[in-house]
Structures are given as C-alpha cells and as structure tokens.
Design an enzyme around this catalytic site. Sequence first.
Site, short mmCIF file in Angstrom:
data_model
loop_
_atom_site.label_atom_id
_atom_site.label_comp_id
_atom_site.label_asym_id
_atom_site.label_seq_id
_atom_site.Cartn_x
_atom_site.Cartn_y
_atom_site.Cartn_z
N GLU A 178 0.82 -1.21 0.00
CA GLU A 178 0.00 0.00 0.00
C GLU A 178 0.86 1.26 0.00
OE1 GLU A 178 -2.71 0.44 3.32
OE2 GLU A 178 -3.56 2.29 2.53
N LYS A 220 -2.52 -2.07 -3.08
CA LYS A 220 -3.57 -1.20 -2.51
C LYS A 220 -3.17 0.26 -2.75
CE LYS A 220 -5.99 -0.11 1.81
NZ LYS A 220 -6.61 -0.65 3.01
C1 5MM Z 1 -8.26 1.62 8.57
O1 5MM Z 1 -7.18 2.55 8.60
C2 5MM Z 1 -5.90 1.97 8.35
C3 5MM Z 1 -4.96 2.21 9.47
O2 5MM Z 1 -4.52 3.53 9.53
P1 5MM Z 1 -3.49 3.98 10.69
O3 5MM Z 1 -2.33 3.04 10.69
O4 5MM Z 1 -3.14 5.37 10.26
O5 5MM Z 1 -4.22 3.94 11.96
C4 5MM Z 1 -5.36 2.52 7.01
O6 5MM Z 1 -4.07 2.06 6.71
C5 5MM Z 1 -6.28 2.01 5.96
O7 5MM Z 1 -6.18 0.63 5.84
C6 5MM Z 1 -6.00 2.64 4.60
O8 5MM Z 1 -5.54 3.96 4.69
C7 5MM Z 1 -7.28 2.63 3.82
O9 5MM Z 1 -8.28 3.23 4.63
P2 5MM Z 1 -9.18 4.36 4.01
O10 5MM Z 1 -9.94 4.93 5.16
O11 5MM Z 1 -8.26 5.36 3.37
O12 5MM Z 1 -10.06 3.63 3.02
#
Ligand code: 5MM
Length: 341
Positions: A178, A220
Amino acid sequence: MNLADLNKVALAMVTPGKGILAADESSGTIKKRFDAIKVESTEENRRDYREMLFRSTEAMSKYVSGVILYDETIWQNAKDGTPLVKLIEQSGAIPGIKVDEGTQALPQCPGELVTVGLDKLAERLKKYYERGARFAKWRAVIDIGSGIPTMTAISVNAHALARYAALCQAAQIVPIVEPEVLMDGDHDIDRCYDVTQRVLNKTFQELRVQRVELEGMVLKPNMAISGKKCAKQASVDEVAEKTVRLLKACVPAAVPGIAFLSGGQSDEEATAHLDAMNRIGNLPWKLTFSYGRALQAAPQKAWSGKAENVAAGQRAFTHRARMNALASKGEWETGLEKKVA
Ligand code: 5MM
C-alpha cells in the site's frame, strides 16, 4: 514459499463481488473515529465495535473477502470467548494483519515520513500465521506539497515496502502493498497522477529487485484524484479514466488484483469511482475495494457505542459492503443508495 498457494489467497482476496474491510485502525486512529461519535476508546468498546462488524453475517459472507486487523484485534476474543479471528474465518472471509508500526519523520526531508516496522518482522509474521492471518498490510504515506515528495521519500518507502513483501511471502503470507499518495492538499488530479506514477514505478522496481513474486501479492493504491482542497474537482469519469490509464502504465498484469483505499473520499464517491473503473472493463487485473473509512463511517454513526444500535450498525455496514461489492463488478447504480436493507 509455495507460490501457487499465495496466488490462490491473493485471487480469493480480489474475488469479483467481494472486497476487503480495512479494520486495522491503530489506537490513535480509532480514538479519532470514536471521538467523532462520542464513544470512549477503551479496549472493550473497540472489541464490541469490531465484533459487531464481524458478526454482520450477510455482509461478511456475501461481500467481504478479507479483513485487515490491528495487532490488538487479532489477539482479542468476542464477548462469548470466541477469538475474533474465528468469527472472520467462520464467515468465509480471510483474516489479515497490519504489520507496519506506523511512520516516523524522514531525516533530511522536512515534512516527509517513512514507515517503520521491519525489525523482527519475520518472527512477528510467524506468530500471526499461527493465529490465522493469511495476508498482511504495510502502508507507506507520500504527501504532495511544495517541493515534495522528494525522490528520497519515494525510494526509502518503496524499499521498505519491498522488504516487507519479500518477508511476507517467505512466511507464506500474501502482502498487500500500500503506497498511499495522500489526497489532503490543493493539488489537481494531474499532479496526483504524476506523483502516483513515480511512486508506483519505484515500488515495482524495488519489488523486482527484491524478488517479490507479483502473482502472490495485492496492490492497494490511491486513485488518481483531485486533492481535497483543489478548487477544480475531477468528475467520476475523469477519475476512473485516469486511474485506469495510470495503473495500466505502471502495474504488471502478473499482479492478480488491485484493492483501492478510499483515502478520505465520501462513501458514495468511493463506490462510484470503483464502479466507473469496472465499467471500463477489459482490465488485466481485478479491481476491488479495501476501504476503511468509506465502509465504516456509516456503521460507526449508526452504532454510536450503544448495544441497542448493534442491528442498525450492522445494517449500515451491510449496505455499504453491498454497494461496493456491486461496484467491484461495475453493477452499482446511484438509485440503489436509497434502498438501505
Ligand atoms: C483503517 O485505517 C488503516 C490504518 O490507519 P493507521 O495506521 O493510520 O491507523 C489505514 O491504513 C487504511 O487501511 C488505509 O488507509 C485505507 O483506509 P481508508 O480509510 O483510506 O479507506
């Protein structure tokens, strides 16, 4: 490494009509989400909330291929003592685990970050595999601003992503790679396109150097999209057309699937963009979702920390999961949004 088995898991993660629930918010992030609904972020509340999602039978069995968990969650049990991982497995979805340990400031590069967590990763992966994880996730964060991103930030993050991916495959775990280019700035869609192209090209170069098997991973990425503060917001069709063009230019066909992050898009925008891309068709990889916020904002609001709202939270989650599942096949329509089950 058994590549055939890794490929089987990767393909299952991107099954058309299903996608990934990113429920891997770290403690700081879930606190922010709970603050917004006025719920205290205790271990019990985090467990109750995630148990509500994983016990959403229809969503989990029909529309969710896998769930990304945070370290705390993978070791937690449901209220009745069943490990949360078992609930996910029983629904037919695949448990996954976030293994990065967040970001740190990148020396000599003001305003830029590098994702950390490679130390002892091989040992941690072994434990996660024993607990049931069959895929993992590592997120690199690239910001767009004046003079950034630097090639330094792009390179070190790509290198770490590839190191992580190689370690995962050696542990028989499918890596979700990602590299997120943030949509927080005032840049336009073309600047996002250019930066994402540089990031993806460098990432795949590193993956090749470190001998990561592309058939055994899932990408991702962010979409090519206007920054949130940009005065000119690109249309759904422009986002879809430019994102597909960008991915075709950068992502080898050997990659089984691409599961997008939502990155701060509204629930419906994230669904509409995925749908429009799948309607273009004739793509070399499967395109689906790995959304966090765009799947969870609605159930969080509906639940609001109250036991009596669990059914409403599950309905809201099922609705969003179904909308995105349809989008993963190019079968979503805006009119369906009104018909909450
Ligand atoms: C769910 O959020 C994930 C964890 O974020 P942190 O490590 O900052 O707490 C994040 O990595 C998430 O999997 C991705 O950003 C995709 O989430 P979104 O909200 O952008 O769809």
